[in-house]
Scaffold this active site. Structure first.
Site, short mmCIF file in Angstrom:
data_model
loop_
_atom_site.label_atom_id
_atom_site.label_comp_id
_atom_site.label_asym_id
_atom_site.label_seq_id
_atom_site.Cartn_x
_atom_site.Cartn_y
_atom_site.Cartn_z
NE ARG A 74 34.97 46.50 28.16
CZ ARG A 74 35.23 46.08 26.92
NH1 ARG A 74 36.37 46.38 26.34
NH2 ARG A 74 34.35 45.39 26.24
CB SER B 6 29.19 46.10 31.81
OG SER B 6 28.59 45.75 30.59
CD GLU C 20 33.15 47.42 31.76
OE1 GLU C 20 32.41 48.10 31.02
OE2 GLU C 20 33.38 46.22 31.55
#
Length: 299
Positions: free
Chosen positions: A172, A221, A291
């Protein structure tokens, strides 16, 4: 006062004081000082050249993975949705994809072209530009596993062609060597069974719909999964599933999703993010990292 200017061609749009709640999947966010939609890369290049060197720039795809605070964004938003969105099959089992193309559409295009390896993109709720910027992943696949080259643009409007070796890519996270933004990429895929790949895309979409709060305003998310664990498990173990602050709620369906349950403000969502981080840290000793990107000014 909100007004708009049409420049260069009827496709180019520049809006002033545009409410970001209209453009984010959480449906929150104050005004952006400027909101620009380019007609193509050349148009984008001309626009970037015209901006002051100090101007804050925010790139916007489908508006997922983003929390814009209630006071808005004091700079320029460059919106690629519906722009820079070409998807084209090219020689060597590759796809050439613009940064504004929705990831799920890339998965479907690949399946129709009889190319395998892109089905996981159907689980990513944003554009290819966002997927490149954060090495987005779903269902065990990650964006940069498939990237063979990228096209970027810098503040001076100069377009560059770069290879994955020029980036530091992690979970990520993608570290760009300089201030540039993705405008396109080429993905390496494999030839395969069209029907099997189409079934796989459908299966993954069904799985996403069954496990995530798809019909409700969320940003995807909220937190990164810590090494060897899942953010959703930690949040649930902390007793926070369904917990609500103001209009923001931890989803009962998937604890790593925060939903705008009833006219939430951006500050409701941010307060809930901080609350979840505090309680999870108390209960399990794990500091969850967001995130989603949080930008802009408080109201």
């Amino acid at each position: 006062m909100r007004s708009s200017v049409e420049i260069a061609s009827h496709h180019t749009m520049l809006l002033f004081d545009e409410m970001m709640a209209k453009h984010t999947t959480w449906r929150v966010g104050g005004p952006a000082r400027y909101y620009f939609q380019p007609s193509d890369v050349a148009d984008l290049s001309d626009f970037l050249k015209s901006l002051p060197a100090t101007e804050q720039i925010l790139w916007l795809g489908l508006g997922s993975n983003l929390l814009v605070r209630d006071g808005g964004f004091p700079g320029t938003v460059i919106a690629t949705q519906g722009r820079l969105d070409e998807i084209e099959s090219i020689q060597g089992n590759r796809l050439r994809v613009g940064a504004g193309a929705p990831s799920a559409l890339v998965a479907r295009h690949a399946a129709r072209a009889g190319l395998c390896g892109a089905a996981f993109l159907s689980g990513i709720p944003g554009t290819m530009g966002g997927a490149l910027a954060m090495n987005a992943g779903a269902f065990g696949g990650e964006t940069w596993q498939r990237v063979i080259n990228v096209q970027t643009i810098d503040r001076q409007g100069v377009v560059h062609h770069r290879t994955p070796l020029e980036y530091k890519v992690a979970y990520r996270e993608v570290t760009l060597p300089r201030e540039e933004w993705f405008v396109g990429c080429e993905l390496q895929l494999e030839p395969g069974d069209v029907e099997a790949e189409r079934r796989e895309v459908q299966r993954l979409l069904r799985q996403r719909n069954a496990t995530q709060p798809v019909g409700l305003p969320s940003a995807g998310s909220t937190f990164r999964n810590p090494p060897g664990d899942h953010a959703a498990r930690l949040i649930e173990a902390a007793g926070l599933k369904g917990f609500q602050l103001g209009g923001a709620r931890v989803s009962e369906k998937h604890a790593n999703f925060i939903i705008n349950a009833s006219s939430a403000s951006a500050s409701d969502i941010e307060a809930l993010i901080l609350h979840v981080q505090q309680i999870v840290a108390q209960k399990s000793g794990v500091q969850l990292q967001t995130e989603v990107h949080i930008v802009g000014e408080p109201a």
